[in-house]
Design a protein around this motif. Structure first.
Motif, short mmCIF file in Angstrom:
data_model
loop_
_atom_site.label_atom_id
_atom_site.label_comp_id
_atom_site.label_asym_id
_atom_site.label_seq_id
_atom_site.Cartn_x
_atom_site.Cartn_y
_atom_site.Cartn_z
N GLY A 47 -11.28 6.38 -4.57
CA GLY A 47 -9.82 6.45 -4.56
C GLY A 47 -9.23 5.29 -5.35
O GLY A 47 -9.63 5.04 -6.49
N GLU A 48 -8.30 4.57 -4.75
CA GLU A 48 -7.63 3.47 -5.46
C GLU A 48 -8.57 2.29 -5.71
O GLU A 48 -8.26 1.40 -6.49
CB GLU A 48 -6.43 2.99 -4.66
N ARG A 49 -9.75 2.28 -5.08
CA ARG A 49 -10.72 1.21 -5.30
C ARG A 49 -11.84 1.65 -6.24
O ARG A 49 -12.88 0.99 -6.33
CB ARG A 49 -11.32 0.75 -3.96
N SER A 50 -11.64 2.76 -6.94
CA SER A 50 -12.66 3.26 -7.86
C SER A 50 -12.87 2.28 -9.02
O SER A 50 -11.95 1.57 -9.42
CB SER A 50 -12.25 4.63 -8.41
N TYR A 51 -14.07 2.30 -9.58
CA TYR A 51 -14.37 1.46 -10.73
C TYR A 51 -15.59 2.00 -11.46
O TYR A 51 -16.24 2.95 -11.00
CB TYR A 51 -14.61 0.00 -10.31
#
Length: 378
Positions: free
Chosen positions: A29-33
């Motif tokens: 989600g918003e912590r994807s990398y």
């Protein structure tokens, strides 16, 4: 088994970057990398798009720092007005509060703010401590993983586990905190001592029994190339390991179930590390031996046959890793394993294989565990 098994058909997740480097995405989600894998990645293009800030801090150690700090500093200089660095002592025995405080002291002395970016340049110890420092400083600042050991590139830099050790247990004090990016420059493995390379291969091998039987076969066929540091073989091993880990972490970021299978061999291995004193055995050496013990336990539980257990042992032994643990005494092994993070209510929980390419968690009778220990120590 107690937890759902992992399919032997773990998906291929990588895409190819324009420059020919592989990119393995982690979907959180918003912590994807992204994990970048390739040769010659310590350059500005690999860090494009990361946050700009007044200050950045490269955290490294006394072995890696002289080799790569200047190169990384030049690569990230376009993003930051000032790039600082701190060199920690090298070794698992320094994965502790005093070394961690050196990072905090540097940040405070330099008046680092919440936008300061930390860069972990080194192996698993540096990566774990930098991530933990980033999670704690001002309650969270951004950080980037730049792993320079095989073990860190295929395992510890990926997934957001950060920690320091305690004399009573390994990695017992830490936090889940994801990096902004992982940059795996295979060139940095050129300076890696052979013993460290072998230790890293232990973490590569584990992915076969727990998630991909075909990858295990590939490792058996290509082990000599890996030991000789063949670039193509290393790149495939790193990429496939990261694909499997990214897939597992994407489903279970904080190890509430499935992610625990990534600790195959670690319950016995952590006991060896703590029992011998941190640094006496490299982490990968202890994990390699732990995988042999866990395979033996899996066979005794009837989850795999003896031939499969011996197959895992043979690959670990061919790699040059220990296949017999130190004789700490069964009581000491059990005492140390009861402190393991997977233990529940004092019951030791083991990652076991069965069938090959799948894994799960379960307990085992005390007498059986003692038999495994007795059969696999010298």
């Amino acid at each position: 088994m107690a937890s759902a098994p992992v399919s032997s058909a773990a998906p291929q997740l990588s895409t190819t970057a324009p420059a020919g480097h592989s990119v393995v995405p982690i979907d959180l989600g918003e912590r994807s990398y992204d994990i970048l894998i390739g040769d010659g990645l310590l350059k500005a293009e690999s860090f494009a798009g990361l946050p700009r800030s007044a200050k950045a801090l490269i955290v490294t150690n006394t072995t890696v720092g002289p080799l790569y700090t200047a190169q990384l500093r030049a690569a990230i200089a376009p993003l930051h007005q000032q790039v600082l660095d701190v060199e920690l002592p090298d070794g698992e025995q320094y994965k502790d509060w005093p070394a961690l405080n050196q990072v905090f002291t540097k940040l405070l002395e330099e008046a680092a703010d919440r936008k300061t970016v930390l860069y972990a340049l080194g192996g698993g110890v540096v990566g774990d401590m930098t991530g933990f420092a980033a999670a704690c400083y001002m309650r969270g600042v951004p950080f980037v993983q730049v792993p320079t050991t095989l073990l860190a590139q295929v395992d510890s830099s990926v997934g957001g586990k950060t920690a320091i050790n305690h004399p009573a247990g390994k990695n017992m004090i830490g936090a889940f905190y994801q990096p902004l990016r992982v940059v795996c420059d295979i060139d940095t493995l050129d300076t890696l001592p052979q013993r460290e390379l072998l230790a890293g291969l232990a973490e590569v091998i584990k992915y076969g029994p727990i998630a991909d039987a075909e990858f295990l076969s590939w490792l058996e066929t290509n082990l000599d190339l890996l030991l000789a540091r063949d670039r193509a073989a290393l790149r495939h091993a790193i990429q496939r390991s990261c694909e499997i880990k990214a897939w597992v972490v994407g489903q279970d970021e904080k190890e509430s179930g499935l992610r625990a299978i990534l600790n195959y061999g670690h319950t016995f291995g952590h006991a060896i590390e703590a029992g011998m004193g941190y640094g006496a055995w490299l982490h990968g050496e202890a994990v390699g031996c732990g995988m042999v013990m866990a395979a033996d336990l899996s066979a005794r539980l009837g989850l795999i046959d003896e031939a499969t257990s011996q197959r895992i042992r043979a690959l670990v032994e061919r790699t040059g890793l220990p296949v017999q643990g130190p004789d700490l005494g069964a009581d000491r092994y059990i005492e140390l394993m009861q402190v393991d993070k997977k233990a529940e209510g004092g019951e030791i929980r083991f990652v076991v294989v069965g069938p090959l390419g799948q894994a799960g968690m379960r307990g085992a009778p005390d007498a059986m565990v003692r038999d495994v220990i007795a059969a696999n120590v010298r």
